[in-house]
Write a protein that holds these residues in place. Sequence first.
Motif, mmCIF file in Angstrom:
data_model
loop_
_atom_site.group_PDB
_atom_site.id
_atom_site.type_symbol
_atom_site.label_atom_id
_atom_site.label_comp_id
_atom_site.label_asym_id
_atom_site.label_seq_id
_atom_site.Cartn_x
_atom_site.Cartn_y
_atom_site.Cartn_z
ATOM 1 N N MET A 1 0.704 -1.098 0.055
ATOM 2 C CA MET A 1 -0.107 0.005 0.167
ATOM 3 C C MET A 1 0.779 1.187 0.013
ATOM 4 N N GLY B 1 -4.844 3.259 12.510
ATOM 5 C CA GLY B 1 -5.186 2.705 11.239
ATOM 6 C C GLY B 1 -5.392 3.703 10.246
ATOM 7 N N TRP C 1 -10.264 1.441 6.573
ATOM 8 C CA TRP C 1 -9.553 0.271 6.455
ATOM 9 C C TRP C 1 -8.999 0.490 7.986
ATOM 10 N N GLY D 1 -5.453 -0.526 8.675
ATOM 11 C CA GLY D 1 -4.394 -0.222 7.490
ATOM 12 C C GLY D 1 -3.175 0.773 8.041
ATOM 13 N N CYS E 1 -2.608 3.650 2.565
ATOM 14 C CA CYS E 1 -3.233 3.634 1.574
ATOM 15 C C CYS E 1 -3.014 4.519 0.402
#
Length: 299
Positions: free
Chosen positions: A85, A103, A271, A274, A277
């Motif tokens: 990512m 995240g 997300w 995450g 991104c």
Amino acid sequence: MAKPTNCIGAMVEVFGKRGVNEIKNLDWEKGVSVTDPISGLVFTELGHEWGHGTPSMPGHDDVLMWRSVKHAQHGVMAHRIRMVMHSGTHLNAPIHLIQGGDGVGAIALDRLFGNGVVVSIPKSRWDLVEVADLEKATPPIGEGDMVVIVTGWHRKFSDSLEYFGESPGLSKSAAEWLVMRKVRLVAMDTPQIDHPLATSLGLHRGGPLMNRLPGKYQEETGRDPRQDHPEWNVAHKTLLEAGIPTVENVGGDVEEVLGQRAAFHALPWRWLEGDACVIRFIAMTDPANSVAIESGTAV
């Protein structure tokens, strides 16, 4: 509806008057600035084009994509993608470097959409953006701003030793200065926030991922990279530890908004875990360059 006095009010007016098809006809996807004919709002791309062949950080796999179904065979098209990512113009969440940090999907929305500045701080290879650069930047960096730092390195975006290994970076003291200003987001037109010799591209944490880099730096500068950059990702960690998300690989048409205040859109996927991104990073400016988001308080 009263005449809007800022970019957000103007957006409400535009979307209130137009249908979806009319909005699509503004050609957002072409990668060039678009001016809305009603409000005068200008939308500017701040990200590089992304897809097959996107330059990837040394040590990362390339973006892999293929069509699982295609028009000629199935009458429809759908892609499958395998990727890191941290690819192209992307947003980093605190959890990327801070254990237990938020995240990308947990970052407060007001850190990802709001007002700020695009500051021009030209730098050459292996330079550092320092506190003095930020203090004299125009427009001035205010408390709570989203900050886009443009060194000029975006012009070199490519799969090259130069782009990844010789880029400028943010110094530790400059990162601390931005934290003190309580900025909401920091974006740079470089492949990493830190100097490359302060990352695993150099001699840190399993490096060098670019084998030639430490020797090249020492040979051409006469300095020891270990002494010049003793801490790993120190500027990036300083920002993320303070809850400030970062954007790397800023590019696109960023030169069109240099030295301006703007409203920015940097929203990632929702997300929650995450670490990063890919985003479509957008600047929004208005003819008066007021770019003021109203509080929402009734008057």
